[in-house]
Design an enzyme around this catalytic site. Structure first.
Site, PDB file in Angstrom:
ATOM      1  N   SER A 294      51.097  54.386  21.703  1.00 19.81           N
ATOM      2  CA  SER A 294      52.093  54.595  22.767  1.00 19.81           C
ATOM      3  C   SER A 294      51.472  54.205  24.097  1.00 19.81           C
ATOM      4  CB  SER A 294      52.482  56.073  22.842  1.00 19.81           C
ATOM      5  OG  SER A 294      51.477  56.812  23.531  1.00 19.81           O
ATOM      6  N   ASP A 295      52.285  54.063  25.106  1.00 18.60           N
ATOM      7  CA  ASP A 295      51.718  53.941  26.450  1.00 18.60           C
ATOM      8  C   ASP A 295      51.366  55.351  26.941  1.00 18.60           C
ATOM      9  OD1 ASP A 295      50.787  52.973  28.839  1.00 18.60           O
ATOM     10  OD2 ASP A 295      52.486  51.661  29.205  1.00 18.60           O
ATOM     11  N   TRP A 296      50.713  55.412  28.069  1.00 19.82           N
ATOM     12  CA  TRP A 296      50.154  56.643  28.665  1.00 19.82           C
ATOM     13  C   TRP A 296      51.242  57.712  28.801  1.00 19.82           C
ATOM     14  CZ3 TRP A 296      45.107  57.101  31.039  1.00 19.82           C
ATOM     15  CH2 TRP A 296      44.937  58.221  31.836  1.00 19.82           C
TER      16      TRP A 296
END
Ligand code: BGC
Length: 747
Positions: A294-296
């Site tokens: 996932s992104d942050w």
């Protein structure tokens, strides 16, 4: 001068290093990174999985951040001890990674190494030009060499996973992250994406000086509405497939080991929870076997996006859609056991994701060699060879936008030079946004580069004004400096923090008082060049009309000052081309070269055409544009056939000649227009390019071979197919160019 002579001497070293990269990389025996693994590794993973608790498995799916400075946080240490930290982000440096790794390897039950990750976007410690600049080289080997060196530096510092390349197509320069990608075109973007994967990973990322790459942000993040970062996106499936997918597909085909899902929602489904893109396309259509992160905090953001009521639901949606690893937020960790015990997530889903993580770790050789070596790190970071490569590659990314009356190159005989502007001596901006572990103290500013180039000339430096703000207090000094000097170099643009993440702008004008500063220098009547430093296209209409010379240098990296000086004084002839259209005004956005024809195309005098009443509809500078200190002529456009079968191929050839009196580079560009099809087609689409270096008077024959993959389109049934009909061929030195022909494709 001594430094510059030394660096010239060393300029052969990076070539040798690059060859070494390629030759030894190809000797590796393991399967390519993106494909299924070898049985030996799979067996080892199976035996680990059989001994791991569910909590330990979920730990492998957790990535936790260190401090921005690269330190380990106490929570990471504790999770590592418990065997619950699969990967870390931001922790870097041989000493610090080894410290945390030692805890995982000696104190945890399973002794599974931690994978250290970081945004190594355009260099680790030796910083290369920002990716938009690298794309302006129109030379994939620039990207490959830069990323090869970045991988060697990062891996020496213990970091084996980079969150690059960012391969988002960006047609909206308001979006600050346009600086991180290759611009507006999918064909150029695909070539650069594949080159980056080759650079970071080699043919196999098992070598200790390689790292696993991550194609991000899957997908269409660049289509953020209004150019506002993180904003919603609304993109049709056809546009996804035609425009936004190709660079990702190229990265997957090149064997990229990991993919990052994007923040944005796509047609109502956040990418973090979007099984169409994560599973249907990536896994089923493209057979991607690597891991998805996932992104942050993006799993957590599913709550704010309104598709999950709580952490448990957010984790379930992301896991089900196909996100293997959660970055920073900890919902997999907190709710994973509950989700499995309630039967909401099958154990097989968890095992599959853990397998993907462990496979990357095995391939990286982390189980055998978990620790970085401080001695190697010291010898690798900022090595003379790396610095020499940074200087050489940076100069390949510059685009000469204007050069009236041969204002450039500047004569070395000049006795005095004024170096003016807020960016002339700004080391932080030289390394640009997302500059890894780069330090401004390492960077050579333009002013330092000019001093090195002309050690005996009188050089007067004056800032004139800041990048932003209203003050003109420095104008007088700057004007006097210009008056007293034979020539003025004027460095203006954006500071590094004005592009990159969370740095969208509503204006594309030069910020602050910079245009007024240029106008004041212009009014002195003395010769000058505008050196632009910026992370996005700027609307610089007045400058384009009035200033005698403009050199676009993006953010050129650690050795940027030397590279710009090399170019201004003619040691290097600029040969870059714009990877993105420069608008006249922000009101034209989005403006890109491969637009569709309308029923009322602009041009001519008709009022009822698709255009504006207050400005021309055409851009300031088109995609693919860039000048040189020499001139080139294209001739003899030849097609190998006038008719081909829909499964056939055609060869398109053209001669390019350097008609001037200096050696230089030209980028030959091939565009195609499918005139009549079942769905509307762009007026032109890039299908081939080659950057060639020619001595004065020298000619080269350049050929491009096109096949079904280049001619096909997504038809009404969303099937990729070649449709019979006439194809117009355009070959030139920018997207507005030149020679034309056509051929027929039969049924
Ligand atoms: C960015 C990613 C980046 C990640 C880790 C996020 O905010 O969108 O591109 O890789 O942070 O730094």
């Amino acid at each position: 001068m001594i430094a510059s002579a030394l660096l010239r001497k060393w300029s052969v070293v990076p070539r040798l290093f690059f060859l070494l990269c390629l030759v030894s990389g190809s000797a590796a025996a393991r399967p390519p990174a993106g494909t299924a693994s070898d049985p030996e590794i799979e067996n080892k993973i199976s035996s680990l999985l059989a001994r791991m608790t569910l909590a330990e498995k979920l730990g492998q799916l957790q990535q936790l951040d260190g401090t921005w400075d690269g330190d380990v946080r106490p929570e990471q240490m504790e999770l590592a001890r418990q065997g619950l930290l699969g990967s870390a982000i931001c922790v870097r440096g041989a000493k610090r990674t080894t410290e945390l790794q030692r805890v995982a390897m000696t104190e945890s039950k399973m002794k599974i190494p931690i994978l250290f990750s970081f945004d190594v976007i355009h260099g680790y410690r030796t910083i290369f030009p920002v990716p938009l600049g690298e794309a302006a080289s129109w030379d994939p080997s620039v990207v490959e060499r830069a990323d090869c060196i970045a991988a060697a530096e990062a891996s020496a510092a213990g970091v084996r996973w980079t969150f690059a390349p960012m391969v988002d197509i960006a047609r909206d320069p308001r979006w600050g992250r346009i600086v991180e990608g290759s611009g507006e075109d999918q064909f150029l973007g695909a070539a650069m994406a594949a080159a980056a994967v080759r650079g970071f990973q080699g043919t196999n990322y098992s070598r200790p000086d390689k790292m696993v790459a991550c194609a991000k942000h899957w997908v269409a993040y660049g289509a953020a509405e209004g150019g506002r970062d993180y904003n919603t996106t609304e993109v049709s499936e056809r546009t996804l497939r035609e425009i936004y997918f190709p660079p990702f597909k190229a990265a997957v085909d090149a064997g990229v080991g990991t993919v990052m899902s994007a923040f944005n929602d796509l047609d109502g489904i956040p990418c973090t929870a979007n099984s169409f893109i994560l599973t249907d396309v990536l896994r089923r259509e493209w057979h991607f076997h690597g891991l998805v992160i996932s992104d942050w905090n993006a799993v957590k953001e599913l709550i704010a996006q309104g598709v999950a009521a709580n952490g448990e639901a957010a984790a379930a949606r992301a896991m089900t859609a196909g996100v293997d690893v959660e970055m920073v937020s900890q919902f997999y960790h907190e709710y994973g056991e509950q989700l499995v015990s309630e039967g909401k997530i099958p154990m097989a889903t968890i095992d599959r994701s853990v397998r993907r993580v462990l496979r990357v770790k095995y391939r990286l050789g982390l189980f055998e060699h978990p620790y970085a070596d401080e001695g190697l790190e010291k010898a690798t970071l900022l090595s003379p060879a790396n610095l020499a490569a940074a200087r050489e590659l940076a100069a390949r990314t510059f685009v000469l936008l204007k050069n009236d009356h041969e204002t450039l190159p500047i004569s070395r005989q000049l006795k005095s030079i004024a170096v003016i502007g807020p960016l002339a001596d700004d080391a932080q901006s030289m390394i640009g946004p997302w500059s890894g572990d780069g330090r401004k103290e390492d960077a050579v500013t333009l002013l330092a580069g000019i001093h090195a180039e002309l050690p005996t000339a009188k050089i007067i430096h004056a800032r004139g004004c800041d990048v932003t703000g209203d003050s003109r207090a420095g104008f007088e000094l700057a004007i006097n400096a210009a008056r007293e000097s034979d020539f003025t170099i004027l460095a203006v643009g954006e500071s590094a923090d004005m592009s990159g993440e969370a740095a969208s702008r509503s204006s594309l004008d030069l910020p602050g008082q910079q245009l007024e500063l240029i106008q004041a220098i212009h009014a002195t009547g003395k010769p000058y060049v505008v050196v632009l430093m910026n992370g996005r296209p700027l609307s610089i209409g007045w400058v384009a009309t009035n200033s005698p010379a403009i050199l676009e240098t993006w953010f050129a990296g650690t050795q940027g000052g030397y590279a710009i000086a090399d170019t201004l004084f003619g040691d290097v002839n600029p040969g870059g081309k714009l990877p993105v259209t420069f608008p006249r005004s922000v009101g034209q956005v989005p403006v890109y070269y491969n637009h569709k024809n309308t029923g009322r195309p602009p041009g001519g005098d008709s009022k009822d055409a698709s255009r504006y009443i207050d400005i021309p509809w055409t851009p300031l500078y088109p995609f693919g544009y860039g000048l040189s200190y020499t001139q080139f002529r294209l001739s003899h456009l030849e097609l190998s056939a006038t008719h081909i079968h829909r499964d056939g191929t055609i060869i398109i050839g053209v001669d390019v000649e350097n008609t001037g009196d200096r050696a230089g580079d030209e980028v030959v560009q091939l565009y195609l227009h499918d005139l009549v099809a079942s769905v509307t087609r762009p007026v032109k689409a890039l299908k081939g390019f080659e950057r060639v270096s020619l001595r004065p008077g020298e000619s080269r024959h350049v050929e491009f071979t096109l096949g079904p993959g280049d001619l096909g389109i997504y038809n009404q049934a969303m099937q990729f197919a070649v449709e019979p009909g006439t194809f117009k061929v355009m070959v030139g030195t920018s997207s507005e160019a030149g020679l034309e022909s056509s051929f027929e494709v039969g049924p």
